[in-house]
Design a protein around this motif. Sequence first.
Motif, short mmCIF file in Angstrom:
data_model
loop_
_atom_site.label_atom_id
_atom_site.label_comp_id
_atom_site.label_asym_id
_atom_site.label_seq_id
_atom_site.Cartn_x
_atom_site.Cartn_y
_atom_site.Cartn_z
N UNK A 19 0.83 -1.20 0.00
CA UNK A 19 0.00 0.00 0.00
C UNK A 19 0.87 1.25 0.00
N UNK A 20 1.91 1.25 0.80
CA UNK A 20 2.78 2.42 0.90
C UNK A 20 3.64 2.61 -0.34
N UNK A 21 3.98 1.53 -1.02
CA UNK A 21 4.92 1.61 -2.14
C UNK A 21 4.23 1.77 -3.49
N UNK A 22 2.95 1.38 -3.59
CA UNK A 22 2.28 1.31 -4.89
C UNK A 22 1.15 2.33 -4.95
N UNK A 23 1.37 3.44 -5.63
CA UNK A 23 0.35 4.49 -5.73
C UNK A 23 -0.87 4.01 -6.51
N UNK A 24 -0.64 3.23 -7.56
CA UNK A 24 -1.77 2.74 -8.36
C UNK A 24 -2.67 1.84 -7.51
N UNK A 25 -2.07 1.06 -6.62
CA UNK A 25 -2.85 0.19 -5.72
C UNK A 25 -3.70 1.04 -4.78
N UNK A 26 -3.13 2.10 -4.23
CA UNK A 26 -3.89 2.99 -3.34
C UNK A 26 -5.06 3.61 -4.08
N UNK A 27 -4.82 4.05 -5.31
CA UNK A 27 -5.89 4.67 -6.09
C UNK A 27 -7.01 3.67 -6.38
N UNK A 28 -6.64 2.40 -6.65
CA UNK A 28 -7.65 1.39 -6.93
C UNK A 28 -8.53 1.13 -5.71
N UNK A 29 -7.91 1.08 -4.54
CA UNK A 29 -8.69 0.87 -3.32
C UNK A 29 -9.65 2.02 -3.09
N UNK A 30 -9.17 3.26 -3.25
CA UNK A 30 -10.03 4.43 -3.07
C UNK A 30 -11.18 4.42 -4.06
N UNK A 31 -10.89 4.03 -5.31
CA UNK A 31 -11.94 4.01 -6.33
C UNK A 31 -13.00 2.97 -5.97
N UNK A 32 -12.58 1.81 -5.50
CA UNK A 32 -13.55 0.78 -5.10
C UNK A 32 -14.40 1.24 -3.92
N UNK A 33 -13.77 1.88 -2.96
CA UNK A 33 -14.52 2.35 -1.80
C UNK A 33 -15.49 3.46 -2.18
N UNK A 34 -15.10 4.31 -3.11
CA UNK A 34 -16.01 5.37 -3.56
C UNK A 34 -17.24 4.78 -4.23
N UNK A 35 -17.06 3.69 -4.98
CA UNK A 35 -18.21 3.03 -5.59
C UNK A 35 -19.11 2.42 -4.52
N UNK A 36 -18.50 1.89 -3.47
CA UNK A 36 -19.29 1.36 -2.37
C UNK A 36 -20.10 2.44 -1.69
#
Length: 274
Positions: A149-166
């Motif tokens: 999570x700390x090293x991968x910005x694309x991974x962080x963005x994907x998590x945020x995008x999924x949570x926003x859809x939720x």
Amino acid sequence: MIPVTDREAVHVLDEIFGNATDLLHTLTEHATDTAGQTLTVFSLFKLTGLILSPRIRDLGSITLHRLGSRQQLGAAFPNAAKLLTGTIDTRLIREQWDEMLRLSASLKYGHATASLVVGKLHASSRRSALGQALVEYGSIQRTVFALRYLADEAYRRRITRQLNKGETLHSLRRDLSFAHEGAIRRRHLDQQTEQALCLSLVVNAIITFNTVYLQLALDEYVQRHGPVSPEVLTHLSPALMEHVNPYGTYTFPIEEMRDLVGYRPLRHAEVASA
């Protein structure tokens, strides 16, 4: 219906393994917030072949764990060794490994309810050997997740995008459940469950309608303007209700609608001339 006293993490796996559609075979990753994760849940996700991707509040305060001694790790990774302060009881994991696999298989194939098992593991004041082994294994998985999570910005963005859809889906439910200000006032559990299932039915109907017509609109757009980037498509959500009137009485003349074929014509936005 989920009791308000239960932590969300207790029911996270139920939402996946209780899915009776074909989507069950395509689900690989679940995003949640802080309340949806515990070390036990991290462990069970990994054991069942799934990925838990939470957005943890105060991530910097969690303990990161290591395998092996600090001296060995420090020789190879002097900077990382300072952060990995926790230790893992690998002996306990090895001893309980068969039981851990047996438990995860029972959850995955429906022989046991995930919420019941996780709830008992969390509620026990004195952990069993199996429960402690799951915590130890979960500590490894959470450490791996935190570093990614700390090293991968694309991974962080994907998590945020999924949570926003939720959150968009939660907003749709709140907009539809406006009677009694969204409160469920039935006294008995079966009546409360019926009310919740009715809400789910309406939500699913709207999402199905929106999904079908979003696809039709997308197909028409592609025909006119060319392909759309998959990165753009990930931002689409069918949890929309600007076009839905939630008030009044609805009638469904099934007999009259039975012979209808095709779809309603798409609405085209008027483009103002420059």
